[in-house]
Design a protein around this motif. Structure first.
Motif, PDB file in Angstrom:
ATOM      1  N   LEU A 109       0.663  -1.111   0.042  1.00  0.00           N
ATOM      2  CA  LEU A 109      -0.243  -0.078  -0.058  1.00  0.00           C
ATOM      3  C   LEU A 109       0.748   1.255   0.072  1.00  0.00           C
ATOM      4  O   LEU A 109       0.350   2.529  -0.446  1.00  0.00           O
ATOM      5  CB  LEU A 109      -0.795  -0.146   1.304  1.00  0.00           C
ATOM      6  N   TYR A 112       1.694   3.413  -3.485  1.00  0.00           N
ATOM      7  CA  TYR A 112       0.528   3.864  -4.333  1.00  0.00           C
ATOM      8  C   TYR A 112       0.271   5.275  -3.617  1.00  0.00           C
ATOM      9  O   TYR A 112       0.023   4.998  -2.097  1.00  0.00           O
ATOM     10  CB  TYR A 112      -0.363   2.979  -4.650  1.00  0.00           C
ATOM     11  N   HIS A 114      -2.903   7.007  -2.413  1.00  0.00           N
ATOM     12  CA  HIS A 114      -4.653   6.760  -2.029  1.00  0.00           C
ATOM     13  C   HIS A 114      -5.205   8.043  -1.751  1.00  0.00           C
ATOM     14  O   HIS A 114      -4.793   9.047  -1.128  1.00  0.00           O
ATOM     15  CB  HIS A 114      -4.579   5.772  -1.149  1.00  0.00           C
ATOM     16  N   ASP A 118     -10.706   5.513  -1.559  1.00  0.00           N
ATOM     17  CA  ASP A 118     -10.181   4.149  -2.236  1.00  0.00           C
ATOM     18  C   ASP A 118     -10.479   3.044  -1.113  1.00  0.00           C
ATOM     19  O   ASP A 118     -10.406   3.636   0.086  1.00  0.00           O
ATOM     20  CB  ASP A 118      -8.594   4.341  -2.149  1.00  0.00           C
TER      21      ASP A 118
END
Length: 154
Positions: A109, A112, A114, A118
């Motif tokens: 996680l 990326y 977010h 999301d």
């Protein structure tokens, strides 16, 4: 693939009811003598073979994807802890054909970016057997829009 390898190493486990060969679909008696694609655990591709009587045995892994069943009895993930499970209407134990090593995928996680909308949905095959990605996304969106953006329950 472990299932088929186990069938080659210990064919007596199959009780002469199943075949270690993999065919693109279940063979029907009317296809005896015809040619069909097949492969075994040593092959990277497929080859043709003339269908013989012993090829009519039930495949070790029957079905595809979510509907794949070990020895036409149980989904692969369902049998990991069931040491006494036997093939339906037989004395063949399924446990030797199951592995306790799960398939693992890692999604980092932190790699990326977010945003607050999301979400990550974790679900077993039981969820995906009765719904699809689009339906799950619809439910998630319905829940998200029913709360104010700063509501901690959201």
């Amino acid at each position: 693939r472990r299932f088929i390898l186990q069938a080659f190493l210990r064919p007596e486990l199959l009780g002469k009811e199943f075949t270690h060969l993999e065919f693109p679909r279940r063979i029907q008696p009317k296809e005896l003598g015809k040619k069909m694609l097949y492969r075994d655990q040593n092959m990277n591709g497929w080859a043709y073979k003339k269908i013989e009587e012993h090829d009519l045995k039930f495949p070790l892994i029957y079905g595809e994807g979510k509907k794949a069943r070990v020895m036409a009895t149980i989904g692969v993930t369902r049998g990991l802890g069931d040491h006494d499970l036997k093939v339906f209407s037989s004395n063949i134990h399924i446990k030797p054909f199951l592995s306790c090593f799960p398939e693992v995928r890692v999604y980092d996680l932190t790699q990326y970016e977010h945003c607050p909308d999301d979400v990550l949905v974790l679900g077993t095959d039981g969820l995906w057997d009765v719904t699809n990605d689009k339906e799950v996304a619809g439910v998630v969106m319905e829940v998200l829009t029913s709360y104010e953006p700063n509501d901690p329950c959201r």
